[in-house]
Design an enzyme around this catalytic site. Structure first.
Site, PDB file in Angstrom:
ATOM      1  N   ARG A  69       0.852  -1.391  -0.136  1.00  0.00           N
ATOM      2  CA  ARG A  69       0.311   0.315  -0.049  1.00  0.00           C
ATOM      3  C   ARG A  69       0.461   1.121  -0.297  1.00  0.00           C
ATOM      4  O   ARG A  69       0.314   2.213   0.245  1.00  0.00           O
ATOM      5  CB  ARG A  69      -1.051  -0.264   0.934  1.00  0.00           C
ATOM      6  CG  ARG A  69      -2.055  -1.066   1.551  1.00  0.00           C
ATOM      7  CD  ARG A  69      -2.429  -1.174  -0.093  1.00  0.00           C
ATOM      8  NE  ARG A  69      -3.844  -2.356   0.624  1.00  0.00           N
ATOM      9  CZ  ARG A  69      -4.353  -2.984  -0.166  1.00  0.00           C
ATOM     10  NH1 ARG A  69      -3.846  -2.382  -2.077  1.00  0.00           N
ATOM     11  NH2 ARG A  69      -5.659  -4.361  -0.638  1.00  0.00           N
ATOM     12  N   HIS A 184      -4.178 -10.370 -13.314  1.00  0.00           N
ATOM     13  CA  HIS A 184      -5.512 -10.480 -12.648  1.00  0.00           C
ATOM     14  C   HIS A 184      -6.765 -10.983 -13.605  1.00  0.00           C
ATOM     15  O   HIS A 184      -7.093 -10.060 -14.827  1.00  0.00           O
ATOM     16  CB  HIS A 184      -5.681  -9.428 -12.086  1.00  0.00           C
ATOM     17  CG  HIS A 184      -6.996  -9.041 -12.007  1.00  0.00           C
ATOM     18  ND1 HIS A 184      -7.406  -9.065  -9.876  1.00  0.00           N
ATOM     19  CD2 HIS A 184      -8.713  -9.079 -11.300  1.00  0.00           C
ATOM     20  CE1 HIS A 184      -8.564  -8.843  -9.284  1.00  0.00           C
ATOM     21  NE2 HIS A 184      -9.136  -8.741 -10.744  1.00  0.00           N
ATOM     22  N   ASP A 310      -1.817 -12.718  -1.433  1.00  0.00           N
ATOM     23  CA  ASP A 310      -2.723 -11.904  -2.082  1.00  0.00           C
ATOM     24  C   ASP A 310      -3.333 -10.917  -0.512  1.00  0.00           C
ATOM     25  O   ASP A 310      -4.045 -10.327  -0.518  1.00  0.00           O
ATOM     26  CB  ASP A 310      -3.389 -12.057  -2.551  1.00  0.00           C
ATOM     27  CG  ASP A 310      -4.364 -11.103  -3.486  1.00  0.00           C
ATOM     28  OD1 ASP A 310      -4.169  -9.718  -3.171  1.00  0.00           O
ATOM     29  OD2 ASP A 310      -5.292 -11.136  -3.597  1.00  0.00           O
ATOM     30  N   PHE A 328     -12.533  -4.918  -1.840  1.00  0.00           N
ATOM     31  CA  PHE A 328     -12.401  -6.336  -1.592  1.00  0.00           C
ATOM     32  C   PHE A 328     -11.286  -6.412  -0.950  1.00  0.00           C
ATOM     33  O   PHE A 328      -9.715  -5.700  -1.718  1.00  0.00           O
ATOM     34  CB  PHE A 328     -12.464  -6.923  -3.469  1.00  0.00           C
ATOM     35  CG  PHE A 328     -13.596  -6.690  -3.945  1.00  0.00           C
ATOM     36  CD1 PHE A 328     -13.645  -7.860  -3.996  1.00  0.00           C
ATOM     37  CD2 PHE A 328     -13.461  -5.337  -5.001  1.00  0.00           C
ATOM     38  CE1 PHE A 328     -15.505  -7.921  -4.903  1.00  0.00           C
ATOM     39  CE2 PHE A 328     -14.644  -5.145  -5.705  1.00  0.00           C
ATOM     40  CZ  PHE A 328     -15.593  -6.684  -5.613  1.00  0.00           C
TER      41      PHE A 328
HETATM   42  O1  DOR Z   1      -9.455  -8.847  -2.875  1.00  0.00           O
HETATM   43  C1  DOR Z   1      -8.659  -7.952  -3.682  1.00  0.00           C
HETATM   44  N1  DOR Z   1      -7.582  -6.789  -2.945  1.00  0.00           N
HETATM   45  N2  DOR Z   1      -8.494  -8.585  -4.935  1.00  0.00           N
HETATM   46  C2  DOR Z   1      -7.745  -7.764  -5.797  1.00  0.00           C
HETATM   47  O2  DOR Z   1      -6.959  -8.014  -7.339  1.00  0.00           O
HETATM   48  C3  DOR Z   1      -6.715  -5.840  -5.411  1.00  0.00           C
HETATM   49  C4  DOR Z   1      -7.355  -6.728  -3.938  1.00  0.00           C
HETATM   50  C5  DOR Z   1      -6.443  -4.489  -3.322  1.00  0.00           C
HETATM   51  O3  DOR Z   1      -5.971  -4.143  -3.697  1.00  0.00           O
HETATM   52  O4  DOR Z   1      -7.063  -4.748  -2.658  1.00  0.00           O
END
Ligand code: DOR
Length: 437
Positions: A69, A184, A310, A328
């Site tokens: 991030r 992706h 991930d 997400f």
């Molecule tokens: O769940 C997800 N979060 N899938 C993704 O492809 C990106 C990721 C995010 O950057 O938060």
């Protein structure tokens, strides 16, 4: 200079060298690993002694897919907090995705991440650069320059490269560099503004679903393009049965395709959304038990090469809202090993496979760069993790080092715990219950 370590009586499992044996290990003040004979007489007062009896000692985990991030979303995570969380999860190398602000699409930002990591990270950090400038899907990044800085690959993770001609060009350019395009896979028109898996749960909850086809159609296109160009496509977070079938076929045809799967797609179904709400909202979405079975089979037969986290930390504000609006993603580093151990304890995968998919296999995909072999090698800098396979613990996100407390596993009892991590010869994480003297 480090404090030399003596690790006594652990079961050493190193799939890369076929080792599965109880042995003692030394890590000297230079951080170099030495195997020694069991119970060798050595001047113990010179060493920090770790009793590893009943534990597994294996190479440090390598994660090809996480989100740190920084820059831009430091309220969700920073390189410092994310990498300490990784160390606590047993990782000694992590590759961070470029969906930062600004995106990792140019040498200045890549160097910034590398410089911050050098100072603040207890583990190795390899950035992944974006395929397109700003991840906008319009214009390719300068692959050659970015590759010369040591990026692990290229990805627009969070979205696909929808323009087929652009993806074709990207594959051609990357072929010369020997680096993967980490895709992706999601057709935007099919995923639309879907929230969770399209199926029984979405219907019951009245939520818009994301069909499996949104992933599979893009996987099929990318396999075709990789075949046409001889380029290398790496399929990110595989989540469906048909994705596994497509991958299996592509590999049998000799197409240069590799793939990854996450701990949550291997262990959790769409049912989690019913009880966990936004904490179980992730992209691709959690699917069905049939999909889990296919993913596990793909992992076991080599169709799926590696397990990645991930790790996608988010703030409470991002998650404590209506599920349709919520971000997400799941915070994963600190639960990876324990949730995967449920597959080992239930005999779905072997311990050797689990370790292989987190160590030797990702090292192979990285081309063993920077001496990262995913193995325990006598005379080389030590990257290793100590695991208690039977220790039970309850997941409490408030105890996460990660800023992201967003996990669907809160309150769940898991069996298996990372007890210590050594990165480049240095002890970077020790569980409070580990016996160290
Ligand atoms: O769940 C997800 N979060 N899938 C993704 O492809 C990106 C990721 C995010 O950057 O938060």
């Amino acid at each position: 200079m480090n404090q030399p370590l003596l690790i006594r009586g652990g079961r050493i499992i190193d799939p890369g060298s076929g080792l599965d044996k109880t042995r003692d290990l030394l890590i000297d003040e230079e951080g170099i690993l030495r195997f020694i004979d069991m119970n060798s007489v050595i001047p113990e007062s010179d060493y920090l002694i770790i009793d590893a009896s009943g534990m597994i000692v294996c190479p440090g985990f390598i994660d090809l897919h996480c989100h740190l991030r920084q820059p831009g979303y430091e309220e969700k995570e920073t390189i410092a907090t994310g990498t300490r969380s990784a160390a606590k999860g047993g990782f000694t190398t992590v590759c961070c995705m470029p969906n930062t602000k600004p995106a990792l699409d140019n040498p200045v930002i890549i160097k910034l991440v590398q410089d911050i990591a050098l100072i603040e990270s207890p583990v190795r950090v390899l950035p992944i650069a974006s395929i397109t400038k700003g991840r906008q899907g319009q214009e390719l990044s300068d692959f050659k320059t970015l590759a010369s800085l040591g990026v692990a690959g290229f990805s627009d993770d969070g979205s696909s490269v929808v323009d087929e001609n652009l993806m074709r060009k990207a594959l051609e350019e990357c072929r010369e560099l020997g680096l993967p395009l980490i895709e992706h896979c999601e057709v935007p028109e099919l995923a639309s503004d879907g929230v969770i898996n399209q199926g029984r749960v979405a219907k019951k909850m009245g939520l818009k679903g994301i069909p499996s086809a949104a992933e599979e159609q893009m996987v099929a296109r990318d396999i075709r393009l990789a075949g046409d160009t001889d380029g290398w496509v790496h399929i990110a977070h595989a989540s469906t049965t048909r994705t596994v079938e497509l991958l299996r076929w592509a590999k049998s045809e000799g197409i240069h395709v590799t793939a990854e799967v996450t701990p949550h797609h291997l262990t959790l179904t769409e049912n989690e959304v019913v009880t966990r709400g936004t904490a179980a909202k992730v992209n691709p979405p959690l699917r069905t038990q049939a999909d889990i079975n296919a993913l596990v089979e793909g992992l076991n037969d080599g169709t799926i090469d590696v397990i990645v986290t991930d790790h996608a930390p988010h703030t409470r504000v991002d998650k404590e809202c209506d599920i349709a609006e919520a971000a997400f993603g799941i915070s994963v580093f600190e639960t990876t090993l324990a949730s995967l151990m449920t597959l080992v304890h239930s005999n779905k995968i072997t311990l050797n496979t689990l370790i292989d998919k987190l160590t030797r296999q990702p090292a192979l995909l990285l081309g063993k760069r920077d001496g990262i072999t995913g193995r325990l090698e006598d005379g080389k800098a030590a990257d290793l993790v100590m695991i208690d396979p039977n220790r039970e613990w309850v997941v409490d996100p408030e105890e996460f080092v990660s800023k992201g407390k967003n996990t669907p596993l809160s309150g769940v009892t898991l069996k298996g715990k990372v007890m210590a991590t050594v990165s480049r010869g240095k002890l970077v994480f020790v569980d409070e219950l580990l016996s160290v003297r």
